[in-house]
Structures are given as structure tokens and as C-alpha cells.
Design a protein around this motif. Structure first.
Motif, short mmCIF file in Angstrom:
data_model
loop_
_atom_site.label_atom_id
_atom_site.label_comp_id
_atom_site.label_asym_id
_atom_site.label_seq_id
_atom_site.Cartn_x
_atom_site.Cartn_y
_atom_site.Cartn_z
N THR A 492 1.17 -4.84 7.66
CA THR A 492 1.12 -5.80 6.55
C THR A 492 -0.30 -5.97 6.05
O THR A 492 -0.57 -5.96 4.84
N GLN A 493 -1.24 -6.12 6.97
CA GLN A 493 -2.64 -6.27 6.58
C GLN A 493 -3.14 -5.02 5.86
O GLN A 493 -3.87 -5.10 4.87
N ALA A 494 -2.72 -3.85 6.34
CA ALA A 494 -3.19 -2.61 5.75
C ALA A 494 -2.67 -2.40 4.33
O ALA A 494 -3.32 -1.73 3.52
N LEU A 495 -1.49 -2.95 4.04
CA LEU A 495 -0.85 -2.68 2.74
C LEU A 495 -1.07 -3.79 1.72
O LEU A 495 -0.68 -3.65 0.56
N ARG A 496 -1.70 -4.87 2.11
CA ARG A 496 -1.96 -5.93 1.13
C ARG A 496 -2.85 -5.38 0.01
O ARG A 496 -3.96 -4.91 0.26
N GLY A 497 -2.36 -5.45 -1.21
CA GLY A 497 -3.17 -5.00 -2.34
C GLY A 497 -3.42 -3.51 -2.38
O GLY A 497 -4.35 -3.06 -3.06
N ALA A 498 -2.61 -2.72 -1.67
CA ALA A 498 -2.81 -1.28 -1.64
C ALA A 498 -2.63 -0.67 -3.02
O ALA A 498 -1.82 -1.14 -3.83
N GLU A 499 -3.36 0.41 -3.29
CA GLU A 499 -3.19 1.13 -4.56
C GLU A 499 -1.82 1.81 -4.59
O GLU A 499 -1.15 1.97 -3.57
N ALA A 500 -1.42 2.24 -5.79
CA ALA A 500 -0.05 2.69 -6.03
C ALA A 500 0.39 3.80 -5.09
O ALA A 500 1.48 3.73 -4.50
N ASP A 501 -0.41 4.86 -4.93
CA ASP A 501 0.00 5.97 -4.07
C ASP A 501 0.07 5.56 -2.61
O ASP A 501 0.98 5.97 -1.88
N ARG A 502 -0.86 4.75 -2.18
CA ARG A 502 -0.85 4.27 -0.80
C ARG A 502 0.40 3.44 -0.55
O ARG A 502 1.09 3.62 0.46
N ALA A 503 0.69 2.52 -1.46
CA ALA A 503 1.87 1.69 -1.31
C ALA A 503 3.15 2.52 -1.38
O ALA A 503 4.07 2.34 -0.58
N GLY A 504 3.20 3.46 -2.31
CA GLY A 504 4.39 4.28 -2.47
C GLY A 504 4.68 5.16 -1.27
O GLY A 504 5.84 5.36 -0.89
N ALA A 505 3.64 5.68 -0.66
CA ALA A 505 3.82 6.54 0.51
C ALA A 505 4.33 5.77 1.72
O ALA A 505 5.02 6.33 2.58
N ALA A 506 4.01 4.50 1.79
CA ALA A 506 4.32 3.71 2.99
C ALA A 506 5.49 2.76 2.81
O ALA A 506 6.03 2.25 3.81
N ALA A 507 5.92 2.49 1.58
CA ALA A 507 6.81 1.36 1.32
C ALA A 507 8.14 1.46 2.05
O ALA A 507 8.60 0.48 2.65
N VAL A 508 8.79 2.61 2.02
CA VAL A 508 10.11 2.74 2.64
C VAL A 508 10.00 2.56 4.16
O VAL A 508 10.81 1.88 4.78
N GLY A 566 -1.25 7.12 5.77
CA GLY A 566 -1.74 7.08 4.40
C GLY A 566 -1.02 8.02 3.47
O GLY A 566 0.01 8.61 3.80
N GLU A 567 -1.61 8.18 2.28
CA GLU A 567 -0.94 8.93 1.22
C GLU A 567 -1.41 10.37 1.07
O GLU A 567 -0.83 11.15 0.31
N ALA A 568 -2.47 10.76 1.78
CA ALA A 568 -3.09 12.06 1.52
C ALA A 568 -2.10 13.22 1.67
O ALA A 568 -2.00 14.09 0.80
N SER A 569 -1.35 13.25 2.77
CA SER A 569 -0.43 14.37 2.98
C SER A 569 0.78 14.30 2.05
O SER A 569 1.39 15.32 1.75
N VAL A 570 1.11 13.11 1.57
CA VAL A 570 2.22 12.97 0.63
C VAL A 570 1.83 13.53 -0.74
O VAL A 570 2.65 14.15 -1.44
N MET A 571 0.58 13.33 -1.13
CA MET A 571 0.14 13.72 -2.46
C MET A 571 -0.56 15.08 -2.49
O MET A 571 -0.96 15.54 -3.57
N ALA A 572 -0.70 15.74 -1.33
CA ALA A 572 -1.51 16.96 -1.27
C ALA A 572 -0.88 18.12 -2.04
O ALA A 572 -1.57 18.87 -2.73
#
Length: 578
Positions: A492-508, A566-572
């Protein structure tokens, strides 16, 4: 034989031992106790088992069909609806000022569970009507309320909501349906909507559509959307509703499941309608309806998993196959095989934990509407907002998984139509999609709900869970849930205010982790309530809590790892490489 046993003993256990129902009703000034609630649920369960379940298989095979006179539902549906409404079930939780019974919403949600377990296609009719009532009650003018609410509440008429267009699904900013003022306070609505559940039927009475459209002066985007009440029949000079409005069914969608439910392509050809709420503020009004529907859809997943579990457990006790673990007996009932028990326990752990969590959320919803203290109402409303995407998405994901596992217990017979299990799987699938796909729900949780009250709402909710776990006397389920809760707090702390790709990669993954902890909390409360009582129900609660702690909660570690990646491997991978 295909049967359904309403879970009345479980409801009674939750009301009296886990959820503090009687105290909650006293706080709200409602003259309802757990005995009355259980009696209502028992009668509701009888109706679902005796009336709705026998229509389910035939309804799936017949489907609804489109004729020159409109939609014809499967045999028995129209009669069942009229009896359902006459018995007062359509008005169960509606406010008394509008002709409802004013009973607690927890009874409504658990009725929805039993309807979903026995006949999901039928259950959509009252659910959508209830959502329309809530939107009209919250946002329409007094004149519209006086005309339209009571017959909707009673079930004399039904409701539908019309949002989606072929080019505007999740992104409602793209919708093109227009509404032009007619000079007398009404509007001419023109456009085509798709995926409209309960859009037309042969039950008799009116069908009230709530339609999103744009006024001529509407600004672009979602800020230019208004909501209109558009009925199938308009008032006539004699005070009845006999004049056919300019709306028609263009087609019925051909679907994977819920065949008995008429999912319509609706054409509005200068159909007369009235503005609900303020101009250009239609989304606010529609979300009143949609949020109610999202809780209902989550319960659909729960109900289907519960119904499928009952069939699979009965089959496992009856089906002889294989040898006993010690090799001494052959054949044995497959319930003796550890893997079959694992599948059944997975489903049951979700169903009973989900039933408890749904009851808790429903009580918060009542609290948000009826508590005498405004601050308490606001606090409860925020908790419902936080939990709504969790219930919708997690319950429908787990419900579909539960239907598949129950089907798997049947082996090859589960794939054959006559056993009924494949219908559960087909019907369950839609709940993950409509009323906002589960990915959208996860993004709502991470992108919007974590920020409620500056983050205080989620923090207070997690603190509430921690307090219950700390007071659970060292039970294994409490200890394991505390471990998962620590992972959830870090995420929860890590995702507060996360940017779109970061949030999208982790949300589910985050939503799933949130649900696992919430269900662990409920299992802890049930295990504490069961105490050392030696009754079969209480022993089962302790045993299933232990299974959940040791075999389900460990998923939390993998989810936390994925969230932290994080989102790096999702967006690579480049878009062209897909």
C-alpha cells in the motif's frame, strides 16, 4: 439430481456470532433482529430452490428470443417474475417511503447470493431494477420520483441501464447518443446502445431505461454526459402507460452464458425521456446505480461458486473411483482423495469467507444510510467505497475459479451438459467483465480508493483488521493473516500516488492481496466465534480456517513479490512485438 440447499445455518451463524447484527440494528434504530432476518432468508432460500432453480437449465437451453412483438423470455420466467414481485421480494431493501420494506441490505445481498446460485439470468432483473431505483431516488426530481419509483420498487415495472455503445465501453467520453430538448421539459433521445441487460422482456408492465446521452451544448468528454429516464411506455391521456416510446430492440446478443437473460442492442429513435439530476452531471447519477450493481455482481461470483460447490461436494461423496490411501479398499468415494478435497476446500474457503465479508460490507452500507451520526455515516460510506472494487473483482475472479474447480471434481462428466457444471462456468465468466472489468476495478482501487481521506480510509481499515487479529488469541489463521497484512501494508505504501504504468502493472495483484487479507480477517473472526464448540458447523469453521491459513494465504508472498517487481518487465517488450 440437481438440488440447492440454502445456507441458512451459515447466515444465522454470521448474524449472531460474527457480524453483531442485532447490535448493529439497534444502532440504526431498526426493529429487526437476527431471528427475523434468518426467517426472511429461509423463505427467500425456499423460493430460490423451489421456483428459480427448476427454471435455470431450461432457461439456458431455450434462451430469450426476439420476435416482432419484442423479447420473449424462456418458459416460466414471466410467471416467476410476477410471483416474485407479488411476494414482495423486489421491494425487500427499498426505502419504505417509496413502497419498499426497508429491510437491512445484508438480507438483500444474501438473497442475491441465493438467486445467483440458482438462476443468475433471473437474478439480473431485480438487481438492475433496484439499481435504477437507487439512481432515481438519489438524483431525480420529486416529480419523476412520484411517477416512476413506486412501480419500480414493487416490481410492477423493471429497470435497465444503458451506458455502452459500440465505440464507447469503459471510455464513456466517446459516447455519441444525443438528447435534444422538446420544449416541455422532456427530451428526444437518439442513439444505439449495446450490451443492455434486461433491455426488453415479456413480463408485462413498463421497462424504465436510464440512458447516458449528450445535450446539444454539452462539453466534450465525460463532463458533457447527462442521464435520462427513458421508458418503454409513455403516459397516456387516461393516466395509464400505453403509448409506445420511440425505442426498440435491434438484436439480442449471442453470448457465452446467461442465455435466458435478454442482453439487447437498443435503438432510441427520438425516444422521449426526462433528465435525471443536473445537466452534464450524468456520470455522478449513473455511478449511484453502478456502485450498487458492482456489489451485486461480486455476489454473483460468490453465489455461482456456492451453487457449484454444493453439486461438486454431493458428487464427490457419491462417485466411486480409485483406491483408498492405504490401498485396502477399492473403489472408494472420490471425497476420500486428497486432491479432490483440496479443490472442494478451495471453493468453500472462498464462499464462506466471502459470504462473511459481503455481510460486513452490507452492514456498513446500511450504516452509511441510516446511522444517526453524520460522521459515522461518512466513515461507513468511505469503507463501502473502498471495498466495492474488491468485492466486485475478487469475488468474481474467485467465483469463476471456484466454478472451474467444482467442474473439475466431476472429471469428464463436468464437461458434459447434462450435469449442469459447464453452465456454471459459462455464466460465471460474464461477472468478471460487466459493470467495469476487473482490471478497471483494480485500477480504481489503486488509483482512487487508496487516496480516500488522504489515505486515512485504507489505513484505518487495515488497523481495524490488525486489532481483531491481535485479539484472536494466537490462532494460526490470525498469525498467518497478520503476516499477509504486513505485506499488504508495504504494498500500500509503495503504490500510494504511483505513476500510471507502475499502478497498472501492480493493480490486479494488489487487489488480490487485499482480498486475501480481508478474507483471512473474516476467517479469523469466524474461528474465534466458533470457539471450542463441538457442533458440526463450528468444527467445520475451525478446520476450514486452518486450511485457508496454510493453503490459501501463502499466495500473499508471491503477490507481494510481483507487486514489488515494478513495471519494467511489463513494459519492456515493444508494442510491435506482441
Amino acid at each position: 439430481m440437481f438440488t440447492y440447499t440454502p445456507p441458512i445455518d451459515d447466515y444465522r451463524f454470521l448474524l449472531t456470532h460474527v457480524l453483531g447484527f442485532d447490535e448493529a440494528m439497534r444502532d440504526l434504530g431498526k426493529d429487526v433482529d437476527s431471528d427475523l432476518a434468518a426467517a426472511v432468508l429461509e423463505e427467500a432460500g425456499r423460493m430460490c430452490a423451489d421456483r428459480l432453480l427448476p427454471l435455470n437449465r431450461e432457461g439456458d437451453e431455450q434462451g430469450s428470443r426476439l420476435t416482432a412483438d419484442g423479447v420473449v423470455t424462456p418458459s416460466g420466467f414471466a410467471e416467476a417474475w410476477r410471483d416474485f414481485a407479488a411476494a414482495g421480494w423486489a421491494a425487500l431493501s427499498a426505502e419504505e417511503e417509496h413502497g419498499g420494506q426497508g429491510l437491512p441490505f445484508v438480507l438483500q445481498l444474501w438473497l442475491d447470493e441465493m438467486m445467483s446460485a440458482t438462476n443468475l439470468s433471473f437474478g439480473l432483473f431485480p438487481g438492475l431494477t433496484r439499481g435504477a431505483c437507487e439512481a432515481i431516488a438519489a438524483h431525480a426530481s420529486e416529480e419523476l420520483k412520484a411517477t416512476w419509483l413506486r412501480p419500480l420498487v414493487s416490481g410492477e415495472w423493471t429497470g435497465a441501464m444503458a451506458l455502452t455503445e459500440s465505440g464507447a465501453g469503459t471510455d464513456l467520453a466517446l459516447l455519441k447518443t444525443k438528447a435534444a430538448p422538446l420544449g416541455d421539459g422532456s427530451y428526444a433521445v437518439t442513439g444505439t446502445k449495446i450490451f443492455i441487460s434486461s433491455g426488453d422482456h415479456d413480463f408485462g408492465g413498463n421497462i424504465v431505461h436510464l440512458v447516458l446521452a449528450r445535450l446539444p451544448d454539452a462539453p466534450a468528454g465525460v463532463k458533457g454526459i447527462s442521464l435520462f429516464l427513458v421508458p418503454k411506455f409513455l403516459p397516456d391521456d387516461a393516466g395509464g402507460f400505453t403509448r409506445r416510446n420511440g425505442m426498440s430492440v435491434g438484436a439480442l446478443e449471442k453470448k457465452m452464458g446467461i442465455h435466458a437473460q435478454p442482453t439487447c442492442v437498443m435503438n432510441y429513435d427520438e425516444a422521449v425521456g426526462w433528465l435525471v439530476g443536473e445537466p452534464h452531471r450524468g456520470l455522478a447519477a449513473m455511478f449511484t446505480m453502478m456502485n450498487a450493481e458492482r456489489l451485486m455482481v461480486g455476489i454473483q461470483g460468490l453465489g455461482i461458486a456456492g451453487g457449484a460447490y454444493q453439486q461438486a461436494a454431493a458428487y464427490a461423496k457419491d462417485r466411486l473411483q480409485g483406491r483408498s490411501a492405504d490401498g485396502a479398499r477399492s473403489p472408494v468415494a472420490i471425497i476420500e482423495h486428497a486432491d479432490v478435497r483440496r479443490m472442494l476446500l478451495n471453493v468453500r474457503a472462498f464462499v464462506e469467507g466471502g459470504r462473511a465479508l459481503a455481510g460486513w460490507v452490507a452492514l456498513q452500507l446500511d450504516r452509511s444510510r441510516h446511522h444517526p451520526d453524520a460522521a459515522e455515516r461518512a466513515k461507513a460510506d468511505a469503507l463501502v467505497a473502498l471495498l466495492t472494487p474488491v468485492v466486485k473483482a475478487a469475488f468474481t475472479d474467485m467465483g469463476f475459479e471456484g466454478a472451474v474447480q467444482a467442474q473439475q471434481v466431476f472429471g469428464g462428466h463436468g464437461y458434459i451438459r447434462e450435469w449442469g457444471m459447464e453452465q456454471y462456468v459459462r455464466d460465471a465468466r460474464i461477472a468478471q467483465i460487466y459493470e467495469g472489468t476487473n482490471g478497471v476495478q483494480a485500477m480504481d482501487l489503486v488509483g482512487r480508493k487508496l487516496g480516500l481521506g488522504g489515505g486515512a480510509v485504507v489505513d484505518d481499515f487495515l488497523a481495524m483488521i490488525a486489532a481483531d487479529l491481535d485479539g484472536a488469541g494466537g490462532l494460526v489463521i490470525a498469525e498467518r493473516t497478520l503476516g499477509a497484512l504486513a505485506l499488504l501494508r508495504t504494498a500500500t505504501q509503495a503504490l500510494r500516488g504511483a505513476e500510471a504504468d507502475r499502478a497498472g502493472a501492480a493493480a490486479v495483484d494488489y487487489l488480490r492481496l487485499f482480498a486475501l487479507v480481508s478474507l483471512g480477517w473474516m476467517w479469523t473472526r469466524m474461528a474465534v466465534a466458533a470457539g471450542q464448540d463441538d457442533s458440526p458447523l463450528h468444527r467445520a469453521k475451525r478446520d476450514i480456517a486452518g486450511f485457508y491459513a496454510r493453503h490459501v494465504l501463502p499466495q500473499a508472498h508471491g503477490l507481494a513479490d510481483a507487486i514489488g517487481a515494478g513495471e519494467a518487465s511489463v513494459m519492456a517488450l515493444s508494442a510491435d512485438a506482441f
